[in-house]
Design an enzyme around this catalytic site. Structure first.
Site, PDB file in Angstrom:
ATOM      1  N   GLU A 181     -14.497   3.608  -3.941  1.00 35.64           N
ATOM      2  CA  GLU A 181     -15.411   4.190  -4.935  1.00 35.64           C
ATOM      3  C   GLU A 181     -15.721   3.146  -6.017  1.00 35.64           C
ATOM      4  OE1 GLU A 181     -14.155   7.738  -6.842  1.00 35.64           O
ATOM      5  OE2 GLU A 181     -14.384   8.987  -5.060  1.00 35.64           O
ATOM      6  N   ARG A 209      -8.406   8.467   2.716  1.00 40.14           N
ATOM      7  CA  ARG A 209      -8.549   9.629   3.605  1.00 40.14           C
ATOM      8  C   ARG A 209      -9.995   9.696   4.088  1.00 40.14           C
ATOM      9  NH1 ARG A 209     -11.572  12.211  -0.107  1.00 40.14           N
ATOM     10  NH2 ARG A 209     -10.828  12.214  -2.252  1.00 40.14           N
TER      11      ARG A 209
HETATM   12  C1  MV4 Z   1     -15.814   6.069 -15.776  1.00 38.40           C
HETATM   13  C2  MV4 Z   1     -17.114   6.306 -16.283  1.00 38.40           C
HETATM   14  C3  MV4 Z   1     -17.649   5.367 -17.166  1.00 38.40           C
HETATM   15  N1  MV4 Z   1     -16.935   4.278 -17.523  1.00 38.40           N
HETATM   16  N2  MV4 Z   1     -15.125   4.989 -16.152  1.00 38.40           N
HETATM   17  C4  MV4 Z   1     -15.348  10.156 -13.378  1.00 38.40           C
HETATM   18  C5  MV4 Z   1     -14.472  10.545 -12.230  1.00 38.40           C
HETATM   19  C6  MV4 Z   1     -13.741   9.351 -11.874  1.00 38.40           C
HETATM   20  N3  MV4 Z   1     -14.143   8.985 -10.514  1.00 38.40           N
HETATM   21  C7  MV4 Z   1     -14.123   8.303 -12.851  1.00 38.40           C
HETATM   22  N4  MV4 Z   1     -15.223   8.812 -13.629  1.00 38.40           N
HETATM   23  C8  MV4 Z   1     -15.869   8.030 -14.521  1.00 38.40           C
HETATM   24  N5  MV4 Z   1     -15.231   6.927 -14.919  1.00 38.40           N
HETATM   25  C9  MV4 Z   1     -15.676   4.108 -17.026  1.00 38.40           C
HETATM   26  N6  MV4 Z   1     -14.979   3.036 -17.425  1.00 38.40           N
HETATM   27  C10 MV4 Z   1     -17.795   7.465 -15.884  1.00 38.40           C
HETATM   28  C11 MV4 Z   1     -17.155   8.329 -15.034  1.00 38.40           C
HETATM   29  C12 MV4 Z   1     -17.848   9.554 -14.681  1.00 38.40           C
HETATM   30  C13 MV4 Z   1     -18.318   9.723 -13.411  1.00 38.40           C
HETATM   31  C14 MV4 Z   1     -18.136   8.734 -12.461  1.00 38.40           C
HETATM   32  C15 MV4 Z   1     -18.637   8.954 -11.196  1.00 38.40           C
HETATM   33  C16 MV4 Z   1     -19.306  10.134 -10.893  1.00 38.40           C
HETATM   34  C17 MV4 Z   1     -19.461  11.107 -11.816  1.00 38.40           C
HETATM   35  C18 MV4 Z   1     -18.975  10.926 -13.111  1.00 38.40           C
HETATM   36  C19 MV4 Z   1     -19.136  11.920 -14.075  1.00 38.40           C
HETATM   37  C20 MV4 Z   1     -18.653  11.721 -15.313  1.00 38.40           C
HETATM   38  C21 MV4 Z   1     -17.993  10.530 -15.631  1.00 38.40           C
END
Ligand code: MV4
Length: 502
Positions: free
Chosen positions: A276, A293
């Protein structure tokens, strides 16, 4: 190779999906079920079925002892964990191995290496994989987070080391909010994951969630099957996934794929896995986490890249070498997946369990249903309410959207509410059609943006407005079926209206 009996340690649509792959390879299958799932489709479909406990997951689908006992009693030689439940539990993978069973997935060591966000970031950094700028060790005090924020600058993200998928994380925009956020994430991480350690990253604004599918064998061979666009999420739950991403071209795909293979190789990965990434509006990408997975959204990759990932998992689990070479692989067309949930979008996605009185699945060219329910089945309250996945494939994104719109008009479920109208709304939303969205798109539509603030009633009002928009749109699409009771004039008018739409 001789057939092996496979126990599928899961339920719902993914258990049916895995059973299909086993059947095509001639492998006998064993389903396991909780008391609530006695009449579930995956139980009816498998060759054998074993009860593993009461309805609650922690007393059934999460009970390693009951699952291993079912394998022993049925003579199963392999276990496929699916996704969720025990799929990324290194102790379960180890217990399978110690019981002399083939775990259809990666090694416990790979699962462990990628299970800790700080450990995985350290390993990726050492392998030359770009990670989100930030710390790679859990902090020992608030002062460390405060020092990071001062040096990196706000906004930052505080995340649980044992977290993932949006659980145990906080967006922090200013110094005054830092200590409270730090304490909240630490205590949530302690209660959710039993590990209160946290770290921090620089916030990546308006990110896209781009993930890369990899597949490895136990001889060091690894290939990738390109990327998936998973940015459309509601409260960190993916709702629409597509392959390829509308913002990735062949050159960027090659760089993403190379990065993903390097990341997987760094933990000696084999089986199917997903890297991811966050992608900035400037198309810079950063490793976020690895899912060790098979993913819910794997069918969009299968339809574009012409691969059966579950069959490949079964093959590499038995020690077979990958026959696929990277040079043989290329994407063809475009696929979109909608996750059909037993939830009512007009009531803020309130769960809608109950008896399915009638169901009609869409069919026709390029339509695939990964379905776990049937007419007469009662959707239980105990589990994730996903009923099935509707996947449409066509020559390009525009045609795939049109096909999804058409398929959704055929999708009928009576007796419970579903998210079908929500997808009709999304598939017709100009920003979706133009691929103009980031991770906040859906939540902002519904007023739940993770980084938005404002009283809850604002979100409810937004949800009501959105629901009204969905229903108004649905009415506008509804074909008026003339009835005998109508006057001939009305009938004529309606018939003309239908013809007018063609
Ligand atoms: C972040 C981000 C922005 N900056 N990390 C959300 C779930 C997890 N996979 C990590 N996520 C995020 N991490 C940094 N440094 C924004 C998100 C995020 C997000 C990421 C992917 C898909 C949907 C999201 C929804 C809200 C926040």
């Amino acid at each position: 190779m001789r057939a092996v009996k496979v126990l599928i340690a899961n339920r719902g649509e993914i258990a049916v999906r895995i059973t299909r792959a086993c059947r095509e390879l001639g492998y006998p299958t064993v389903a396991v079920y909780s008391e609530a799932d006695r009449a579930a489709l995956h139980v009816l479909y498998a060759d054998e079925a074993m009860p593993i406990g009461p309805a609650p997951s922690r007393e059934s689908y999460l009970r390693v002892d009951n699952i291993l006992d079912a394998a022993k009693k049925t003579g199963a030689e392999a276990i496929h964990p699916g996704y969720g439940f025990l799929a990324e539990n290194a102790d379960f993978a180890r217990a399978c191995r110690d019981a002399g069973l083939i775990f259809i997935g990666p090694s416990p060591e790979s699962i462990e290496a990628m299970g800790s966000k700080t450990e995985s970031r350290r390993r990726m950094q050492a392998a030359g994989v770009p990670v989100v700028p930030g710390l790679t060790e859990a902090v020992k005090s608030f002062e460390e987070i405060s020092a990071f924020a001062r040096s990196a600058g706000f906004p930052i993200m505080i995340k649980a080391s044992a977290g993932g998928g949006g659980k145990g994380m906080r967006f922090v925009e200013r110094d005054a909010d830092l200590r409270a956020a730090f304490e909240r994430v630490s205590s949530e991480a302690e209660s959710f994951f039993g590990d209160g350690s946290v770290y921090a990253e620089k916030f990546v604004p308006s990110p896209r969630h781009i993930e890369v599918q990899v597949l490895g064998d136990q001889h060091g061979n690894l290939v990738h099957f390109g990327e998936r666009e998973c940015t459309l999420q509601r409260r960190h739950q993916k709702v629409v996934e597509e392959c390829p991403s509308p913002v990735v071209d062949a050159e960027l795909r090659e760089r993403l794929g190379a990065m993903a293979v390097k990341a997987a190789a760094a933990v000696n990965y084999y089986s199917a896995g997903t890297i991811e990434c966050l992608m900035s509006p400037g198309r810079d990408f950063y490793f976020l986490e690895m899912n060790t997975r098979l993913q819910v959204e794997h069918p969009v990759t299968e339809m574009v890249w012409g691969v059966d990932l579950v069959k490949e998992q079964l093959r590499v689990a038995r020690g077979e070498r990958l026959e696929i070479r990277q040079s043989d692989l290329a994407p063809k067309g475009h696929a979109i997946e909608c996750r059909i949930y037993a939830e009512d979008p007009s009531r803020n996605f309130a769960p809608s369990p109950g008896l399915i009185r009638y169901i009609n699945l869409p069919q026709g060219p390029g339509v695939r249903n990964e379905n776990g329910v049937y007419a007469g089945y009662t959707v239980p309250v105990h589990y994730d309410p996903m009923l099935s996945k509707l996947v449409c494939h066509a020559a390009d994104r525009g045609e795939a959207i049109g096909r999804m719109r058409r398929a959704l008009t055929e999708y009928r479920v009576e007796g419970i509410d579903t998210t079908i109208p929500f997808f009709t709304f999304i598939m017709n939303h100009p920003d979706f059609v133009a691929a103009r969205f980031d991770t906040g798109f859906i939540d902002s539509l519904l007023g739940h943006a993770d980084f938005a603030r404002g009283p809850a009633d604002e979100a409810t009002v937004d949800a009501a407005i959105t629901a009204a928009a969905i229903m108004a749109f649905e009415d506008s699409q509804r074909v008026q079926i003339p009835t005998d009771r109508d006057s001939p004039w009305k009938r004529a008018g309606r018939a003309e209206g239908v013809r007018g739409r063609e």
